[in-house]
Write an enzyme that holds these catalytic residues in place. Structure first.
Site, PDB file in Angstrom:
ATOM      1  N   LYS A  83      12.730 122.094  45.921  1.00  0.00           N
ATOM      2  CA  LYS A  83      13.063 122.017  47.345  1.00  0.00           C
ATOM      3  C   LYS A  83      13.738 120.686  47.642  1.00  0.00           C
ATOM      4  O   LYS A  83      13.129 119.626  47.481  1.00  0.00           O
ATOM      5  CB  LYS A  83      11.791 122.127  48.203  1.00  0.00           C
ATOM      6  CG  LYS A  83      12.130 122.345  49.672  1.00  0.00           C
ATOM      7  CD  LYS A  83      10.948 122.163  50.598  1.00  0.00           C
ATOM      8  CE  LYS A  83      10.778 120.761  51.067  1.00  0.00           C
ATOM      9  NZ  LYS A  83      11.912 120.210  51.827  1.00  0.00           N
ATOM     10  N   GLU A 141       6.964 109.432  43.214  1.00  0.00           N
ATOM     11  CA  GLU A 141       7.880 108.288  43.373  1.00  0.00           C
ATOM     12  C   GLU A 141       7.996 108.033  44.867  1.00  0.00           C
ATOM     13  O   GLU A 141       8.619 108.817  45.582  1.00  0.00           O
ATOM     14  CB  GLU A 141       9.262 108.619  42.780  1.00  0.00           C
ATOM     15  CG  GLU A 141       9.253 108.978  41.308  1.00  0.00           C
ATOM     16  CD  GLU A 141       8.886 107.802  40.428  1.00  0.00           C
ATOM     17  OE1 GLU A 141       9.030 106.641  40.855  1.00  0.00           O
ATOM     18  OE2 GLU A 141       8.442 108.048  39.300  1.00  0.00           O
ATOM     19  N   CYS A 175      15.524 103.464  47.763  1.00  0.00           N
ATOM     20  CA  CYS A 175      14.156 102.967  47.594  1.00  0.00           C
ATOM     21  C   CYS A 175      14.141 101.643  46.825  1.00  0.00           C
ATOM     22  O   CYS A 175      13.179 100.896  46.899  1.00  0.00           O
ATOM     23  CB  CYS A 175      13.315 104.000  46.866  1.00  0.00           C
ATOM     24  SG  CYS A 175      14.088 104.509  45.320  1.00  0.00           S
ATOM     25  N   GLU A 220       7.868  99.685  55.213  1.00  0.00           N
ATOM     26  CA  GLU A 220       9.207 100.105  54.799  1.00  0.00           C
ATOM     27  C   GLU A 220      10.032 100.503  56.021  1.00  0.00           C
ATOM     28  O   GLU A 220       9.582 101.281  56.858  1.00  0.00           O
ATOM     29  CB  GLU A 220       9.082 101.311  53.851  1.00  0.00           C
ATOM     30  CG  GLU A 220      10.394 101.722  53.265  1.00  0.00           C
ATOM     31  CD  GLU A 220      10.269 102.933  52.322  1.00  0.00           C
ATOM     32  OE1 GLU A 220       9.574 103.895  52.685  1.00  0.00           O
ATOM     33  OE2 GLU A 220      10.888 102.903  51.246  1.00  0.00           O
TER      34      GLU A 220
END
Ligand code: NAD
Length: 499
Positions: free
Chosen positions: A192, A267, A301, A403
């Site tokens: 997906k 991750e 990232c 973040e």
């Protein structure tokens, strides 16, 4: 396929993506509507206009995909590595052949500059397939001999059906980074992509069909995380989940998968330090730091969002960096001159602008940027934000801990190696770190003590696909890349034979 048919098969007109107004799921080798017959809107972030719809898949579609994968697994799992090599390599060739269309799809969906999609995202997607096509030819079993007593050999068998779920920031790049090793190892896959950037993976499903990948070996479902993603994770026939995305979603996935004892590769997010010592190669550091701060609008990232600078060069760095950042043109992703495109969605745009407001409330000083951009012409309503540099915030504030995942970096001075390490390690994340110094011993001392899965010394984003990729702390569990991914997507079975 004739050239005309190939054109029809993948063609995308620069400003008219109506061919793909309704993209479809790919299940059992067929393209199909979602069972619910409901769709989600697909928005072009550079124009804020809806340009298509994507299946709003649910548990029923996941069940169909699992049934198709189950049917395909017995043959695929015992297919010769040479056969898997041939098909995966063919997929890589077709990605290369359709680079222009795929890059256009990626930039339209994501808002990133077209030149970046052409130079980085799409070439890397074909490299992923080529790398694992070849790797599976060399993946060998281990053997342990117990002198005159016994011989052990360790088989590596495919897991069965596995789930691969990926984010929007590097859509095809990260999607294929999971799918390629999973397929190479002999698994059947339910994959997906992010619902925010589905188009390149829809085109990939067409490529896989054209490349002769047997029906049901790869099934691509479109839909959101809570409904479609979590149904993949929860399905009892899905034996492993390889996930890249936010730490928040990673935790939810782990809470569903762990009680079922599924293999998990997570991750997750990052808040990476970029540590600059006074003895660095100045020009190289400055050039690379602009890239590591703002590439892909800061939505990688691995971007270094916290720049730590040795105090003796702090002011010099600040002035030189701001001068460079001023030159970054923000604008239409389709224009070659645009260094920065749009951020991915309205939701993310609002989140980033809110983070900038919070930084100001926390006492941060905006040195450059901080505002939305409204380019003239077709992108006037798009989601563009100025590259933003903030100083004056310490390691404990939200801006330096959480973040942001946008074109926003902070500057902090440090005095000693120990101080740099303390600042660098002061977040809950631990994905990557960058160190700039000409002193190799100092660089090594830093590398040993940095809490990160990846350390770059005097470079950034230099990737060898054989190396382990992943983070520590809240940045994830497990490693992708090289043999690590093939080990993840296989089960070890030891056989002991007494002599
Ligand atoms: P996200 O977590 O919102 O979504 C990622 C994917 O997971 C999407 O396909 C989404 O539909 C799906 N998803 C969301 N919730 C789910 C759930 N409960 N169950 C199953 N699937 C679910 O992340 P995003 O906003 O798409 O991506 C940005 C994040 O990804 C950032 O945090 C970034 O740091 C991270 N990221 C990490 C890496 C890495 O290698 N560590 C690489 C790229 C991006």
């Amino acid at each position: 396929m004739t050239p005309a048919a190939a054109q029809d098969f993948l063609s995308l007109d620069t400003m008219n993506l109506s061919n793909y107004a309704y993209i479809q799921n790919y299940i059992g080798g067929d393209f199909c509507e979602p069972r619910s017959k409901t769709y989600l809107d697909n928005i072009n972030p550079a124009t804020a206009e809806k340009f298509g719809q994507i299946p709003n898949s649910n548990q029923d579609d996941v069940n169909d995909a699992v049934a198709a994968a189950k049917k395909a697994f017995p043959a695929w799992s015992v297919s010769k590595p040479e056969e898997r090599f041939r098909i995966l390599n063919r997929i890589a060739d077709l990605i290369d052949e359709h680079l222009e269309e795929l890059a256009l799809a990626e930039s339209t969906d994501n808002g990133k500059p077209l030149w970046l999609s052409k130079r980085v995202d799409i070439p890397r997607a074909s490299s992923n397939f080529r790398f694992y096509a070849t790797a599976i030819l060399h993946f060998s079993t281990e053997s342990h001999v117990m002198e005159d007593k016994a011989i052990n050999y360790t088989m590596r068998q495919p897991l069965g059906i596995v789930g691969c779920i990926s984010p929007w920031n590097l859509p095809l790049y990260l999607f294929t980074w999971k799918i390629a090793p999973a397929l190479a190892a002999g698994n059947c896959v339910i994959a997906k992509p992010s619902e925010v950037t589905p188009l390149s993976s829809f085109l990939l499903s067409k490529i896989c069909k054209e490349a002769g990948l047997p029906a049901g070996v790869l099934n691509i479902l479109h839909g959101d995380g809570p409904q479609c993603g979590s149904a993949i994770v929860a399905h009892p026939e899905v034996k492993a989940i390889s996930f890249t995305g936010s730490t928040r979603a990673g935790a939810q996935i782990a809470s569903i998968a762990a009680p079922q004892f599924k293999k998990l590769s997570l991750e997750l997010g990052g808040k990476n330090p970029n540590i600059i010592f006074a003895d660095c190669d100045w020009e190289k550091m400055l050039r690379t730091t602009v890239q590591s701060s703002f590439s892909n609008q800061g939505q990688i990232c691995l971007c270094g969002s916290r720049i730590l600078i040795e105090r003796s060069i702090y002011e010099k760095f600040k002035a030189a960096f701001i001068e460079k950042v001023q030159q970054l043109k923000v604008g239409d992703p389709m224009e070659e001159s645009s260094k920065q495109g749009a951020v991915v969605s309205n939701l993310h745009y609002e989140k980033i602008l809110n983070c900038i407001r919070i930084a100001e409330e926390e006492g941060g000083k905006i040195l450059i940027g901080g505002k939305a951009v409204h380019p003239e012409g077709r992108c006037a309503n798009g989601y563009f934000i100025e590259p933003t540099v903030i100083e004056g915030l310490g390691p404990q504030c939200k801006t330096n801990r959480e973040e942001i995942f946008g074109p926003v970096v902070t500057l902090q001075p440090f005095d000693t190696e120990a101080h740099a390490l303390e600042l660098a390690n002061s977040t809950d994340y631990g994905l990557a770190a960058t160190v700039w110094t000409q002193d190799i011993s100092k660089a090594n001392r830093m590398a040993v003590q940095l809490q990160a899965g990846i350390v770059w010394i005097n470079c950034w984003l230099l990737r060898d696909l054989r190396t382990p990729f992943g983070g520590v702390k809240n940045s994830g569990v497990g490693r992708e890349g090289g043999w690590d991914a093939l080990r993840f997507f296989t089960e070890a079975k030891n056989v002991c034979i007494e002599i």
